[in-house]
Design a protein around this motif. Structure first.
Motif, PDB file in Angstrom:
ATOM      1  N   ASN A   1      85.191  35.840 124.645  1.00 17.05           N
ATOM      2  CA  ASN A   1      85.510  37.244 124.868  1.00 17.05           C
ATOM      3  C   ASN A   1      86.234  37.385 126.203  1.00 17.05           C
ATOM      4  O   ASN A   1      85.631  37.220 127.271  1.00 17.05           O
ATOM      5  CB  ASN A   1      84.227  38.087 124.870  1.00 17.05           C
ATOM      6  N   SER A   2      87.529  37.668 126.160  1.00 16.64           N
ATOM      7  CA  SER A   2      88.332  37.712 127.381  1.00 16.64           C
ATOM      8  C   SER A   2      87.963  38.885 128.286  1.00 16.64           C
ATOM      9  O   SER A   2      88.338  38.901 129.462  1.00 16.64           O
ATOM     10  CB  SER A   2      89.819  37.797 127.027  1.00 16.64           C
ATOM     11  N   ILE A   3      87.221  39.873 127.752  1.00 17.26           N
ATOM     12  CA  ILE A   3      86.818  41.026 128.563  1.00 17.26           C
ATOM     13  C   ILE A   3      85.972  40.568 129.753  1.00 17.26           C
ATOM     14  O   ILE A   3      86.036  41.138 130.845  1.00 17.26           O
ATOM     15  CB  ILE A   3      86.040  42.047 127.706  1.00 17.26           C
ATOM     16  N   PHE A   4      85.176  39.528 129.550  1.00 26.96           N
ATOM     17  CA  PHE A   4      84.286  39.044 130.597  1.00 26.96           C
ATOM     18  C   PHE A   4      84.949  37.983 131.469  1.00 26.96           C
ATOM     19  O   PHE A   4      84.292  37.365 132.306  1.00 26.96           O
ATOM     20  CB  PHE A   4      83.006  38.489 129.977  1.00 26.96           C
TER      21      PHE A   4
ATOM     22  N   LEU B   1      99.081  34.066 126.622  1.00 25.54           N
ATOM     23  CA  LEU B   1      99.322  34.727 127.902  1.00 25.54           C
ATOM     24  C   LEU B   1      99.029  36.223 127.832  1.00 25.54           C
ATOM     25  O   LEU B   1      98.441  36.805 128.746  1.00 25.54           O
ATOM     26  CB  LEU B   1     100.762  34.493 128.352  1.00 25.54           C
ATOM     27  N   ASN B   2      99.416  36.858 126.749  1.00 29.04           N
ATOM     28  CA  ASN B   2      99.214  38.304 126.636  1.00 29.04           C
ATOM     29  C   ASN B   2      97.733  38.664 126.569  1.00 29.04           C
ATOM     30  O   ASN B   2      97.293  39.656 127.152  1.00 29.04           O
ATOM     31  CB  ASN B   2      99.937  38.839 125.397  1.00 29.04           C
ATOM     32  N   ARG B   3      96.967  37.869 125.845  1.00 27.74           N
ATOM     33  CA  ARG B   3      95.546  38.181 125.691  1.00 27.74           C
ATOM     34  C   ARG B   3      94.801  38.023 127.014  1.00 27.74           C
ATOM     35  O   ARG B   3      93.925  38.821 127.358  1.00 27.74           O
ATOM     36  CB  ARG B   3      94.915  37.284 124.630  1.00 27.74           C
ATOM     37  N   LEU B   4      95.133  36.991 127.791  1.00 27.14           N
ATOM     38  CA  LEU B   4      94.425  36.727 129.038  1.00 27.14           C
ATOM     39  C   LEU B   4      95.093  37.381 130.240  1.00 27.14           C
ATOM     40  O   LEU B   4      94.554  37.342 131.349  1.00 27.14           O
ATOM     41  CB  LEU B   4      94.322  35.213 129.268  1.00 27.14           C
TER      42      LEU B   4
END
Length: 351
Positions: free
Chosen positions: A155-158, A323-326
């Motif tokens: 989960n990239s939010i964290f 790259l866009n997601r992170l």
């Protein structure tokens, strides 16, 4: 009228509680707890294997130190006489490392560990105090049959990187009483400043080593003679797109070594709640020669080793989506050497 008196009563209750809290706070005296000053103890960390030498043995004194400030000189043991003897009475003396004096090395090429042999460590400290280990059996180990990797999206939010889960397959021998420990490391691509697609910077792309915990252990008490399948031994982080280079090492353990590492992991993984027991120093198999009740910390081990390497292609990850997601969260400014002291600018050779 009743509503008004009820409101006044509630307000008076609130004021009363508030005054009580202030009064109680004023009555609390600060207690100065004494800081426990434990006497420094010998700490031993190392093992002999059935691979070719050299073998490092680390000797220090216990004490407080911070990773950022370097290892305190007063905790380094200089000038110890360190030897290892096998059950055939063959002895080798270790050499102290001049650049890293905490380490003592077996460099004799002919002194190689053999399965079925027992090994004893002896340490004579500069003050004349002598410590010896219990004889440690070098037990054989089953070969690793397979190593594979599975991509695990986080989960990239964290702010956590995606992972490659590293799994092994092996088969436990039919004899009861086999114990295992796994150690894994990987060379992971990292980017700095900007991603390589948009820069020609020669020091903005590198490979950085990441290491597993040393406490991944297993007893065959419940699986004797069966396959050990899909055993997770490491989570290798994905910070950039590119090949990853992974090595898994499977060690044999004695029963006492297994108990030591299991106890070590138990302390490491505690949640720190009020109901957890206080952490204690983990004593191993090294003691004073004159008084066997005086134990050193750490463990001197003997292990057979089976190892396998794996190259993860990393070509299934889509560059722009990654790259866009992170949002380039794992691309720090600066150069690779400045951000990652253990990095190397090229992938590992002879892989």
């Amino acid at each position: 009228m009743r509503k008004k008196s009820k409101k006044v009563s509630v307000n008076l209750c609130v004021i009363s509680v508030y005054l009580c809290v202030i009064a109680l706070s004023a009555c609390v005296d600060e207690v100065q707890l004494p800081i426990r000053q434990a006497k420094p103890r010998l700490v031993v960390d190392g093992l002999i294997t059935d691979e070719a030498p050299p073998y490092p043995i680390k000797l220090t004194l216990s004490g407080a130190y911070s990773s950022g400030g370097g290892f305190p000189e007063e905790l380094i043991i200089n000038g110890a006489v360190v030897t290892i003897t096998d059950n055939n009475d063959r002895t080798v003396q270790l050499e102290q490392d001049l650049l890293q004096p905490s380490y003592y090395w077996v460099r004799e090429p002919s002194f190689q560990g053999k399965a079925g042999h027992r090994y004893t460590l002896k340490v004579v400290l500069p003050d004349g105090m002598v410590y010896v280990s219990n004889p440690e059996l070098l037990a054989p180990v089953a070969p690793i049959e397979k190593v594979n990797a599975e991509y695990r999206r986080q989960n990239s939010i964290f702010g956590q990187p995606d992972l490659y889960g590293i799994f092994i397959d092996t088969r436990d021998p039919a004899t009861l009483g086999d114990y295992y420990r796994w150690s894994t490391y990987s060379y992971v691509p990292r980017w700095t400043n900007v991603d390589p697609m948009h820069s020609a910077c020669s020091v903005c792309s590198c490979w950085v080593p990441y290491f597993s915990e040393l406490t991944n252990v297993l007893s065959d008490a419940l699986i004797n003679g069966n396959r050990i399948s899909h055993r997770l031994v490491f989570n290798s982080p994905v910070y950039a797109i590119g090949k990853q280079y992974v090595e898994v090492r499977q060690y044999s353990l004695t029963r006492s070594a297994y108990q030591y590492w299991a106890h070590f992991e138990e302390q490491r993984s505690r949640t720190g709640s009020l109901f957890d027991p206080q952490p204690a120093s983990i004593e191993g198999n090294v003691h004073q020669q004159a008084d066997t009740t005086v134990l050193a910390l750490g463990y001197f081990g003997a292990s057979a080793v089976s190892k396998q390497r794996l190259i993860i292609p990393g070509d299934t990850i889509q560059y722009d989506k990654f790259l866009n997601r992170l949002n380039k969260a794992f691309i720090p400014p600066g150069s690779c050497p400045g951000n990652f002291p253990l990095s190397q600018l090229g992938p590992p050779t002879n892989w």
